[in-house]
Design an enzyme around this catalytic site. Sequence first.
Site, PDB file in Angstrom:
ATOM      1  N   HIS A 197       7.464  54.727 -21.400  1.00  0.00           N
ATOM      2  CA  HIS A 197       6.784  55.076 -20.136  1.00  0.00           C
ATOM      3  C   HIS A 197       5.538  54.231 -19.962  1.00  0.00           C
ATOM      4  CE1 HIS A 197       3.452  57.801 -21.593  1.00  0.00           C
ATOM      5  NE2 HIS A 197       4.284  58.085 -22.576  1.00  0.00           N
ATOM      6  N   ASP A 210      -0.740  55.503 -25.731  1.00  0.00           N
ATOM      7  CA  ASP A 210       0.354  56.319 -25.193  1.00  0.00           C
ATOM      8  C   ASP A 210       0.568  55.932 -23.730  1.00  0.00           C
ATOM      9  OD1 ASP A 210       2.143  58.286 -24.460  1.00  0.00           O
ATOM     10  OD2 ASP A 210       0.692  59.914 -24.542  1.00  0.00           O
ATOM     11  N   GLU A 270       6.015  60.013 -16.821  1.00  0.00           N
ATOM     12  CA  GLU A 270       6.389  60.748 -18.039  1.00  0.00           C
ATOM     13  C   GLU A 270       5.416  61.880 -18.301  1.00  0.00           C
ATOM     14  OE1 GLU A 270       6.373  61.684 -22.431  1.00  0.00           O
ATOM     15  OE2 GLU A 270       4.746  61.006 -21.177  1.00  0.00           O
ATOM     16  N   GLU A 271       4.141  61.615 -18.067  1.00  0.00           N
ATOM     17  CA  GLU A 271       3.088  62.556 -18.467  1.00  0.00           C
ATOM     18  C   GLU A 271       3.084  63.856 -17.660  1.00  0.00           C
ATOM     19  OE1 GLU A 271       1.483  62.272 -21.108  1.00  0.00           O
ATOM     20  OE2 GLU A 271       1.327  60.168 -21.648  1.00  0.00           O
ATOM     21  N   ASP A 319       7.933  55.640 -28.010  1.00  0.00           N
ATOM     22  CA  ASP A 319       6.721  56.348 -27.603  1.00  0.00           C
ATOM     23  C   ASP A 319       5.822  56.521 -28.820  1.00  0.00           C
ATOM     24  OD1 ASP A 319       4.865  57.773 -26.050  1.00  0.00           O
ATOM     25  OD2 ASP A 319       6.413  58.932 -25.027  1.00  0.00           O
ATOM     26  N   HIS A 327      -3.845  61.196 -26.520  1.00  0.00           N
ATOM     27  CA  HIS A 327      -4.448  61.683 -25.258  1.00  0.00           C
ATOM     28  C   HIS A 327      -5.978  61.744 -25.335  1.00  0.00           C
ATOM     29  CE1 HIS A 327      -0.709  63.470 -23.067  1.00  0.00           C
ATOM     30  NE2 HIS A 327      -0.501  62.267 -23.578  1.00  0.00           N
TER      31      HIS A 327
HETATM   32 CO    CO Z   1       1.411  61.215 -23.414  1.00  0.00          CO
HETATM   33 ZN    ZN Z   2       3.854  59.080 -24.349  1.00  0.00          ZN
END
Ligand code: CO
Ligand code: ZN
Length: 335
Positions: free
Chosen positions: A62, A165, A194-195, A217, A303
Amino acid sequence: MFKEMLKELLYCYGPTGREKRIGELLKSLVAPYCDEVYNDALGNLIAHKKGSSGKKVMLSAHMDQIGLIVVDIRENGFLRVSNVGGVSTPISIAREVVFENGTRGVTYFETEKETVGTAQLAHLFIDIGAESREQASKLVEIGDIAVYAGNFAEMGGRFSCGALDDRLGCAVIVEALKNLETKHDLYVVFTVQEEVGLRGASTAAYSVHPDFSINLDVTRTGDTPKSARMSVSLGKGPAVKVMDSTSIIPACVRDFIYRCAEKADIPVQNEVLRGGGTDTGAILKTKGGILAGCISIPTRYVHTPVETADMNDVENAVKLVCALLAEEELPKAGN
Ligand code: CO
Ligand code: ZN
């Protein structure tokens, strides 16, 4: 050089739903190695490299990153925000952020009653240096999304930045694409959204409908002081996903990955991720079901603006992707 390419990807603006710029950058990086590159209606970037085996393989990562969306501009010029994806409030306090048009700001919170520990997202604001709503509105409008400003820090063989990420997954795929040899019909997909719930991967997997799919990922680790229990560590190789909150990987897919890793002498570790999902979950459930696996790059502090990974794991992930694609015999359902 790989590190320069990675940095460019990490610094590129592209929160969920605003992936145009990162999509264009990735397009320029993969186009020389593919026969056609196109976007679907949601904004997924799909690059196709023709093969002769009659089997379609999808490689995905992603390209969106988490962010803060402006919901209100106050009279005094401060911006009220909400989250786009899994943003932690305490971690979003006292951060430098940046908008798509280059406007920079810093985040803070209402200090009258709250502390960093108790503040909710509703108590958070962005200060862009404006003194009035009128001034602020010249720079930012409702619906604009800010991301943590990138700061790439090298720490020996390890490095830290926001947006690892999943720009790290994107970088691994770009690097693998430059080096790999495969007979399969290859679809490289950089997914959107994706998030917020694996949305881009759902439409991309449906339209490509591959025989086999590998997602790249990041995953969390359990190797920091008193961390939540998890067996993954930095530097012990790419992680082969067994399960997360959106997916259980078919055993034949994991066995295939282990075999390829062993053959190519690449260290791998097993990953069971609690509280977190990936595009793999959406891909597995597409149409009548797709054989899909996930290679995760061990990453600390996911994150946050200081996501941290090990360059050895990244290099081994590139090798592993190349090794998987070099195999003529792919996993088969029922095995
Ligand atoms: Co993420
Ligand atoms: Zn991710």
